[in-house]
Design a protein around this motif. Structure first.
Motif, PDB file in Angstrom:
ATOM      1  N   VAL A 193      -2.774  23.617  -0.049  1.00  0.00           N
ATOM      2  CA  VAL A 193      -2.472  22.523  -0.992  1.00  0.00           C
ATOM      3  C   VAL A 193      -2.787  22.978  -2.416  1.00  0.00           C
ATOM      4  O   VAL A 193      -1.972  22.834  -3.334  1.00  0.00           O
ATOM      5  CB  VAL A 193      -3.266  21.244  -0.632  1.00  0.00           C
ATOM      6  N   SER A 194      -3.972  23.570  -2.607  1.00  0.00           N
ATOM      7  CA  SER A 194      -4.363  24.028  -3.944  1.00  0.00           C
ATOM      8  C   SER A 194      -3.408  25.101  -4.463  1.00  0.00           C
ATOM      9  O   SER A 194      -3.016  25.088  -5.630  1.00  0.00           O
ATOM     10  CB  SER A 194      -5.789  24.590  -3.924  1.00  0.00           C
ATOM     11  N   ASN A 199       2.893  26.254  -8.033  1.00  0.00           N
ATOM     12  CA  ASN A 199       4.214  25.633  -7.908  1.00  0.00           C
ATOM     13  C   ASN A 199       5.044  26.260  -6.773  1.00  0.00           C
ATOM     14  O   ASN A 199       6.208  26.628  -6.953  1.00  0.00           O
ATOM     15  CB  ASN A 199       4.961  25.739  -9.250  1.00  0.00           C
ATOM     16  N   ILE A 200       4.407  26.394  -5.617  1.00  0.00           N
ATOM     17  CA  ILE A 200       5.078  26.936  -4.428  1.00  0.00           C
ATOM     18  C   ILE A 200       5.477  25.762  -3.536  1.00  0.00           C
ATOM     19  O   ILE A 200       4.648  24.894  -3.254  1.00  0.00           O
ATOM     20  CB  ILE A 200       4.128  27.886  -3.650  1.00  0.00           C
ATOM     21  N   ASN A 201       6.743  25.714  -3.106  1.00  0.00           N
ATOM     22  CA  ASN A 201       7.154  24.658  -2.179  1.00  0.00           C
ATOM     23  C   ASN A 201       6.520  24.944  -0.812  1.00  0.00           C
ATOM     24  O   ASN A 201       6.576  26.088  -0.344  1.00  0.00           O
ATOM     25  CB  ASN A 201       8.683  24.625  -2.055  1.00  0.00           C
ATOM     26  N   PRO A 202       5.926  23.930  -0.164  1.00  0.00           N
ATOM     27  CA  PRO A 202       5.281  24.176   1.139  1.00  0.00           C
ATOM     28  C   PRO A 202       6.222  24.791   2.174  1.00  0.00           C
ATOM     29  O   PRO A 202       5.755  25.418   3.121  1.00  0.00           O
ATOM     30  CB  PRO A 202       4.805  22.792   1.589  1.00  0.00           C
ATOM     31  N   ARG A 204       3.865  22.568  11.310  1.00  0.00           N
ATOM     32  CA  ARG A 204       2.868  21.511  11.156  1.00  0.00           C
ATOM     33  C   ARG A 204       2.064  21.729   9.870  1.00  0.00           C
ATOM     34  O   ARG A 204       1.751  20.794   9.135  1.00  0.00           O
ATOM     35  CB  ARG A 204       1.933  21.494  12.383  1.00  0.00           C
ATOM     36  N   LEU A 205       1.720  22.995   9.591  1.00  0.00           N
ATOM     37  CA  LEU A 205       0.971  23.310   8.370  1.00  0.00           C
ATOM     38  C   LEU A 205       1.789  22.904   7.134  1.00  0.00           C
ATOM     39  O   LEU A 205       1.279  22.243   6.225  1.00  0.00           O
ATOM     40  CB  LEU A 205       0.643  24.807   8.345  1.00  0.00           C
ATOM     41  N   ARG A 206       3.076  23.290   7.133  1.00  0.00           N
ATOM     42  CA  ARG A 206       3.941  22.939   5.987  1.00  0.00           C
ATOM     43  C   ARG A 206       3.980  21.431   5.792  1.00  0.00           C
ATOM     44  O   ARG A 206       3.902  20.934   4.670  1.00  0.00           O
ATOM     45  CB  ARG A 206       5.371  23.450   6.229  1.00  0.00           C
ATOM     46  N   ALA A 215       2.650  19.349   2.632  1.00  0.00           N
ATOM     47  CA  ALA A 215       3.616  18.532   1.873  1.00  0.00           C
ATOM     48  C   ALA A 215       3.140  17.088   1.773  1.00  0.00           C
ATOM     49  O   ALA A 215       3.221  16.467   0.711  1.00  0.00           O
ATOM     50  CB  ALA A 215       4.990  18.597   2.530  1.00  0.00           C
ATOM     51  N   ASP A 216       2.604  16.559   2.887  1.00  0.00           N
ATOM     52  CA  ASP A 216       2.113  15.176   2.885  1.00  0.00           C
ATOM     53  C   ASP A 216       0.993  14.998   1.874  1.00  0.00           C
ATOM     54  O   ASP A 216       0.951  14.018   1.131  1.00  0.00           O
ATOM     55  CB  ASP A 216       1.609  14.779   4.287  1.00  0.00           C
TER      56      ASP A 216
END
Ligand SMILES: [Zn+2]
Length: 264
Positions: A145-146, A152-155, A180-182, A186-187
């Motif tokens: 997340v950090s 600015n990386i898309n998950p 699931r990680l992505r 994203a959530d």
């Protein structure tokens, strides 16, 4: 959100000194496993001191055995959910939206490029079948997340080492958990993965593929026969085109590639 994950720096874990490394803008996050023993025989034993010990062991191994200039990865995430900086300068770089060039994801052949310009996370353990414990999973999510936020990386660009190199890393179980990680990342970021984006990729067939092949041919990137069958030659032509216009060279035709090709 700024970079909020708590990270033990190279100074704090007693790293051997190393030079400074070039900084670039990262596209991906690359997920690895250290291939060390899993709990209850894990090196770090889930403690801060154990994490520092493991970080020193890996740095020594990367310098002596691999003959690299420093730790190959950018972050280490231990079984206790303790995060340690890998290659020197990483933490300062990612806080500025950059990453130091490292050595964790050599690009093999026609696989994805740019792994070594992107933060590589070593997760302590071996995840062929072993399921990561919750503490370690939570810190992995927090770190991603950090990183996604500050760089600015898309998950959706959270990838496994095997997407870049000829390796089983990060293990079948962990690789299978990347969707699931992505989603969890994203959530937490409040962004969408844009899964509804229409994609054309390997094994697609039909009129859309014929139009794609025609456009590639017109632009000088031969996909072989214009036969409506998205095979390896078409994938290679897409990758070559993507590289020529500076797009992510994943061989998958999404909205950006479609637009650059002039496909409607
Ligand atoms: Zn790896």
């Amino acid at each position: 959100m700024p970079f909020t994950a708590k990270v033990i720096t190279t100074d704090e874990w007693g790293a051997e000194s190393a030079g400074s490394f070039k900084k670039t803008v990262p596209k991906f996050i690359v997920i690895h496993n250290t291939d060390n023993k899993n709990p209850p025989d894990d090196v770090s034993q889930g403690t801060v001191d154990g994490g520092k010990k493991l970080a020193r062991q890996i740095q020594e191994d990367h310098i002596k055995r691999n003959r690299w200039n420093d730790s190959g990865h950018n972050f280490l995430n231990t079984t206790g959910g303790i995060i340690l900086e890998g290659r020197h300068g990483t933490l300062n770089a990612v806080k500025q939206g950059m990453c130091v060039v490292s050595a964790h994801a050599k690009q093999d052949g026609n696989r994805l490029g740019g792994g070594n310009n992107s933060p590589g996370i070593e997760n302590e353990g071996n995840f062929k079948t072993f399921k990561m414990q919750q503490k370690q999973w939570d810190s992995l999510v927090e770190l991603c997340v950090s990183l996604c936020d500050s760089c600015n990386i898309n998950p959706k660009n959270i990838r496994g080492h095997r997407d870049f190199s000829n390796t089983d890393c990060p293990g079948d179980w962990l690789y299978g958990e990347l969707p699931r990680l992505r989603q969890e990342v994203a959530d937490k970021l409040g962004t969408t993965l844009k899964e509804d984006e229409p994609l054309l990729q390997l094994d697609a067939i039909g009129q859309d593929v014929i139009e794609l092949q025609q456009k590639l041919t017109d632009k000088g990137f031969s996909p072989g026969a214009i036969d409506g069958d998205f095979g390896e030659n078409t994938r290679q032509a897409v990758i070559a085109f993507q590289r020529s216009v500076g797009l992510l060279d994943d061989g998958i035709v999404g909205n950006d590639t479609r637009k650059a090709l002039g496909l409607t």
